[in-house]
Scaffold this active site. Structure first.
Site, PDB file in Angstrom:
ATOM      1  N   SER A 145     -49.941 -26.783  21.584  1.00 48.65           N
ATOM      2  CA  SER A 145     -48.973 -26.837  20.484  1.00 48.65           C
ATOM      3  C   SER A 145     -49.076 -25.586  19.636  1.00 48.65           C
ATOM      4  CB  SER A 145     -49.274 -28.060  19.616  1.00 48.65           C
ATOM      5  OG  SER A 145     -50.586 -27.954  19.090  1.00 48.65           O
ATOM      6  N   GLY A 182     -48.550 -29.953   2.655  1.00 44.37           N
ATOM      7  CA  GLY A 182     -48.916 -30.920   3.690  1.00 44.37           C
ATOM      8  C   GLY A 182     -50.285 -31.520   3.442  1.00 44.37           C
ATOM      9  N   GLY A 184     -52.045 -33.577   5.284  1.00 42.35           N
ATOM     10  CA  GLY A 184     -52.632 -34.151   6.513  1.00 42.35           C
ATOM     11  C   GLY A 184     -54.035 -33.608   6.711  1.00 42.35           C
ATOM     12  N   LEU A 188     -56.042 -30.796   4.312  1.00 46.34           N
ATOM     13  CA  LEU A 188     -57.143 -31.273   3.457  1.00 46.34           C
ATOM     14  C   LEU A 188     -58.466 -30.624   3.861  1.00 46.34           C
ATOM     15  CD1 LEU A 188     -56.197 -35.049   3.100  1.00 46.34           C
ATOM     16  CD2 LEU A 188     -55.709 -33.168   1.532  1.00 46.34           C
ATOM     17  N   GLY A 274     -47.951 -29.673  10.106  1.00 41.79           N
ATOM     18  CA  GLY A 274     -48.002 -30.232  11.459  1.00 41.79           C
ATOM     19  C   GLY A 274     -47.802 -29.194  12.538  1.00 41.79           C
ATOM     20  N   HIS A 447     -83.431 -49.024  10.368  1.00 38.52           N
ATOM     21  CA  HIS A 447     -83.474 -48.936   8.907  1.00 38.52           C
ATOM     22  C   HIS A 447     -84.392 -47.795   8.506  1.00 38.52           C
ATOM     23  CE1 HIS A 447     -83.628 -50.165   4.718  1.00 38.52           C
ATOM     24  NE2 HIS A 447     -84.945 -50.032   4.786  1.00 38.52           N
TER      25      HIS A 447
HETATM   26  C1  LIG Z   1     -57.002 -25.723  12.220  1.00 39.87           C
HETATM   27  C2  LIG Z   1     -57.055 -26.811  13.253  1.00 39.87           C
HETATM   28  C3  LIG Z   1     -58.109 -27.697  13.250  1.00 39.87           C
HETATM   29  C4  LIG Z   1     -58.172 -28.706  14.199  1.00 39.87           C
HETATM   30  N1  LIG Z   1     -59.234 -29.549  14.159  1.00 39.87           N
HETATM   31  C5  LIG Z   1     -59.330 -30.538  15.079  1.00 39.87           C
HETATM   32  C6  LIG Z   1     -60.451 -31.392  15.093  1.00 39.87           C
HETATM   33  O1  LIG Z   1     -61.362 -31.273  14.274  1.00 39.87           O
HETATM   34  N2  LIG Z   1     -60.507 -32.352  16.038  1.00 39.87           N
HETATM   35  C7  LIG Z   1     -59.506 -32.522  16.965  1.00 39.87           C
HETATM   36  O2  LIG Z   1     -59.607 -33.428  17.792  1.00 39.87           O
HETATM   37  N3  LIG Z   1     -58.427 -31.718  16.977  1.00 39.87           N
HETATM   38  C8  LIG Z   1     -58.320 -30.725  16.061  1.00 39.87           C
HETATM   39  N4  LIG Z   1     -57.243 -29.883  16.103  1.00 39.87           N
HETATM   40  C9  LIG Z   1     -56.217 -30.106  17.134  1.00 39.87           C
HETATM   41  C10 LIG Z   1     -56.683 -29.543  18.489  1.00 39.87           C
HETATM   42  O3  LIG Z   1     -56.935 -28.178  18.358  1.00 39.87           O
HETATM   43  C11 LIG Z   1     -55.616 -29.796  19.555  1.00 39.87           C
HETATM   44  O4  LIG Z   1     -55.306 -31.173  19.597  1.00 39.87           O
HETATM   45  C12 LIG Z   1     -56.120 -29.348  20.922  1.00 39.87           C
HETATM   46  O5  LIG Z   1     -56.466 -27.996  20.927  1.00 39.87           O
HETATM   47  C13 LIG Z   1     -55.046 -29.613  21.985  1.00 39.87           C
HETATM   48  O6  LIG Z   1     -55.518 -29.202  23.223  1.00 39.87           O
HETATM   49  P1  LIG Z   1     -54.552 -28.714  24.382  1.00 39.87           P
HETATM   50  O7  LIG Z   1     -55.443 -28.409  25.534  1.00 39.87           O
HETATM   51  O8  LIG Z   1     -53.469 -29.685  24.571  1.00 39.87           O
HETATM   52  O9  LIG Z   1     -53.850 -27.388  23.850  1.00 39.87           O
HETATM   53  P2  LIG Z   1     -54.375 -26.059  23.155  1.00 39.87           P
HETATM   54  O10 LIG Z   1     -55.762 -26.167  22.676  1.00 39.87           O
HETATM   55  O11 LIG Z   1     -53.329 -25.683  22.177  1.00 39.87           O
HETATM   56  O12 LIG Z   1     -54.405 -25.008  24.346  1.00 39.87           O
HETATM   57  C14 LIG Z   1     -53.260 -24.582  24.995  1.00 39.87           C
HETATM   58  C15 LIG Z   1     -53.504 -23.213  25.568  1.00 39.87           C
HETATM   59  O13 LIG Z   1     -52.409 -22.899  26.425  1.00 39.87           O
HETATM   60  C16 LIG Z   1     -52.136 -21.525  26.325  1.00 39.87           C
HETATM   61  N5  LIG Z   1     -50.767 -21.286  26.795  1.00 39.87           N
HETATM   62  C17 LIG Z   1     -49.606 -21.705  26.228  1.00 39.87           C
HETATM   63  N6  LIG Z   1     -48.547 -21.306  26.988  1.00 39.87           N
HETATM   64  C18 LIG Z   1     -49.070 -20.640  28.037  1.00 39.87           C
HETATM   65  C19 LIG Z   1     -48.500 -19.990  29.155  1.00 39.87           C
HETATM   66  N7  LIG Z   1     -47.186 -19.973  29.372  1.00 39.87           N
HETATM   67  N8  LIG Z   1     -49.336 -19.377  30.030  1.00 39.87           N
HETATM   68  C20 LIG Z   1     -50.673 -19.393  29.852  1.00 39.87           C
HETATM   69  N9  LIG Z   1     -51.259 -20.001  28.810  1.00 39.87           N
HETATM   70  C21 LIG Z   1     -50.471 -20.615  27.925  1.00 39.87           C
HETATM   71  C22 LIG Z   1     -52.333 -21.244  24.855  1.00 39.87           C
HETATM   72  O14 LIG Z   1     -52.585 -19.867  24.650  1.00 39.87           O
HETATM   73  C23 LIG Z   1     -53.551 -22.112  24.529  1.00 39.87           C
HETATM   74  O15 LIG Z   1     -54.743 -21.387  24.659  1.00 39.87           O
HETATM   75  C24 LIG Z   1     -57.155 -28.844  15.170  1.00 39.87           C
HETATM   76  C25 LIG Z   1     -56.095 -27.943  15.197  1.00 39.87           C
HETATM   77  C26 LIG Z   1     -56.044 -26.932  14.256  1.00 39.87           C
HETATM   78  C27 LIG Z   1     -54.904 -25.970  14.300  1.00 39.87           C
END
Ligand SMILES: Cc1cc2nc3c(=O)[nH]c(=O)nc-3n(C[C@H](O)[C@H](O)[C@H](O)COP(=O)(O)OP(=O)(O)OC[C@H]3O[C@@H](n4cnc5c(N)ncnc54)[C@H](O)[C@@H]3O)c2cc1C
Length: 468
Positions: A145, A182, A184, A188, A274, A447
């Protein structure tokens, strides 16, 4: 080169899917467009934000939390550059860990932008413009995302004055005033980081409560705790403009219910409204992969898209945008691709807010149970009545357990308190096994531990707690 599985995206969804598939004997490649593996989570999300949350909490504790314990130290001095270096080192060790896992499991990693040229074909365009093509029996879309803006408001994010979470973890000085759009989890958490380091933080949230979707009682009490720490809130407030002004910015909002506009001055504005699924440049339209009405890749119960041989997991599909949800989907899909029966239990996915105190939740909220017409009982236990919490001056918060009124089966657990994000897992395990509040209440807990409050809340749900 021909592979059993080509995964596009190396975040927690993609890299975990790749490792599991390789462990199960499949020939796997991963394509990542960032310079390093690990996705949003390891590069700009979960991991760097937690490095800063921990470091800023240490700073805050040194300044405010130790005197009452008889530890008198001189006022701490912030070295932000060093704190950021700690964050960068944490990122580096984690992303290198993923590269190591690829090597260990004989996964071929490709840095470049992946595109589905056709079912069974992934093209990779490198930074130098060179294109190569991989053949894949199965393609996994795990592209995650990206930051979503404010609906209907044009915001120019420069990552310096008006920042997304990515800029918000890399500021080079502590802002005097920070406005967070936001209320969320991300807003926070990062708001807490900068507040602990000295910023005056104001949160503007559209809904009438923070942490939308969390249990209402948890959200209200948690907001009170944050307000006590100095965070200011404008709830039910619709932001209509965010614009740079002088060396800072102005945020304009008005009550959702109607009324006069308010303008806030800020040195930094964090847009934390978001995230949206990332599908740009993947060639989905040409291949005919369907998206749902929120732009997410549409999948069936087995992560299959409408095009044979193409699957999707993680933030790019429906469900909570959480790293561990993406990981579990990665494992389940790898198992399915290897001919096994992978499965994710979406009813038991914990959610944690890593502030101080932490907020952790699993299963249903009271609001959800009411809406579903399920009769339930509630048991609560405050940390003020827990010996270990008193010893650590960590009495803020409580444990709340929700169980089916007739069967006593636990349907939800909610914890606000120090270490809530660790404690929540015993409720998650209990729920995975269909356990009851009596089961939890009769399980011996060491405990003195904070976890005894979980046992006491279970006892309160089943019958009566001992220590209250
Ligand atoms: C500031 C922040 C804090 C967060 N903290 C938490 C937390 O504490 N706990 C938690 O559970 N979640 C947290 N999240 C959410 C979490 O990061 C995501 O839910 C998670 O990374 C999703 O994993 P994913 O593998 O679906 O995608 P992503 O981690 O987004 O990885 C997708 C990857 O695909 C790559 N990509 C996209 N398009 C292409 C393409 N065409 N070719 C090649 N590569 C591509 C991107 O570069 C990226 O590296 C946080 C998010 C943010 C922004």
């Amino acid at each position: 080169m021909a592979y059993d599985v080509v995964v596009i995206g190396s975040g927690p969804g993609g890299y975990v899917c790749a490792v599991k598939a390789a462990q199960l004997g499949l020939k796997v490649a991963v394509v990542e467009k960032r310079a390093t593996y690990g996705g949003t989570c390891l590069n700009v999300g979960c991991i760097p934000s937690k490095a800063l949350l921990h470091a800023s909490e240490m700073f805050h504790q040194a300044a405010h939390g130790m005197e009452a314990l008889g530890v008198e130290v001189a006022a701490p001095k912030l070295n932000l550059e060093k704190m950021m270096a700690h964050k960068e080192a944490t990122i580096k060790s984690n992303v290198e860990g993923v590269a190591f896992l690829f090597k260990k499991n004989k996964i071929d990693g490709f840095i470049g932008t992946g595109k589905i040229a056709a079912a069974g074909k992934v093209s990779i365009t490198g930074d130098d413009g060179k294109v190569q093509e991989l053949e894949a029996k199965n393609i996994v879309i795990a592209t995650g995302s990206d930051v979503a803006g404010i609906p209907g408001v044009k915001v120019d994010i420069d990552e310096k004055i008006i920042v997304s979470s990515t800029g918000g973890i890399s500021l080079d000085k502590v802002p005097g005033k920070m406005v967070v759009v936001g209320g969320g989890v991300i807003g926070l958490e990062l708001g807490s980081v900068w507040q602990r380091l000295g910023a005056k933080v104001t949160v503007v949230e559209y809904l009438d409560n923070i942490l939308g979707g969390m249990d209402g009682e948890v959200s209200k009490q948690f907001q009170r705790m944050l307000a006590k720490q100095g965070m200011e809130f404008h709830l039910g407030a619709k932001v209509t403009a965010v614009a740079k002004a002088g060396s800072g910015a102005k945020v304009t909002f008005e009550p959702v219910k109607g009324g006069d506009a308010t303008v806030l001055d800020a040195d930094v504005v964090l847009i934390a409204t978001g995230r949206k699924p990332y599908t740009e440049g993947l060639g989905l339209e040409a291949v005919g992969v369907a998206l749902d009405n929120r732009g997410r890749v549409e999948i069936d119960g087995h992560f299959k898209t409408n095009v044979a041989g193409i699957y999707a997991i993680g933030d790019v599909v429906k469900g909570p945008m959480l790293a561990h949800k993406a990981e579990d989907e990665g494992v389940a899909l790898a198992e399915i691709l290897a001919g096994q029966h992978g499965h994710v239990n979406y009813d038991v996915i914990p959610g944690v807010v890593y502030t101080q105190p932490e907020v952790a939740s699993v299963g249903k909220t009271e609001e959800e149970l009411k809406a579903a017409g399920i009769s339930y009982k509630v048991g609560k236990f405050p940390f003020t009545a827990n010996g270990r919490a008193r010893a650590m001056l960590a009495t803020d918060g409580f444990v709340k357990i929700l169980a089916d009124k007739d069967t006593d089966r636990v349907l939800g657990g909610h914890i606000v308190g120090l270490g809530a994000g660790e404690m929540i897992h015993e409720i998650a395990v209990l729920m995975e096994f269909g356990g009851s509040s009596e089961d939890l209440g009769r399980t011996c807990h060491a405990h003195p531990t904070m976890s005894e409050a979980v046992k006491e809340a279970a006892l309160a749900t089943f019958f009566k707690p001992i220590h209250m």
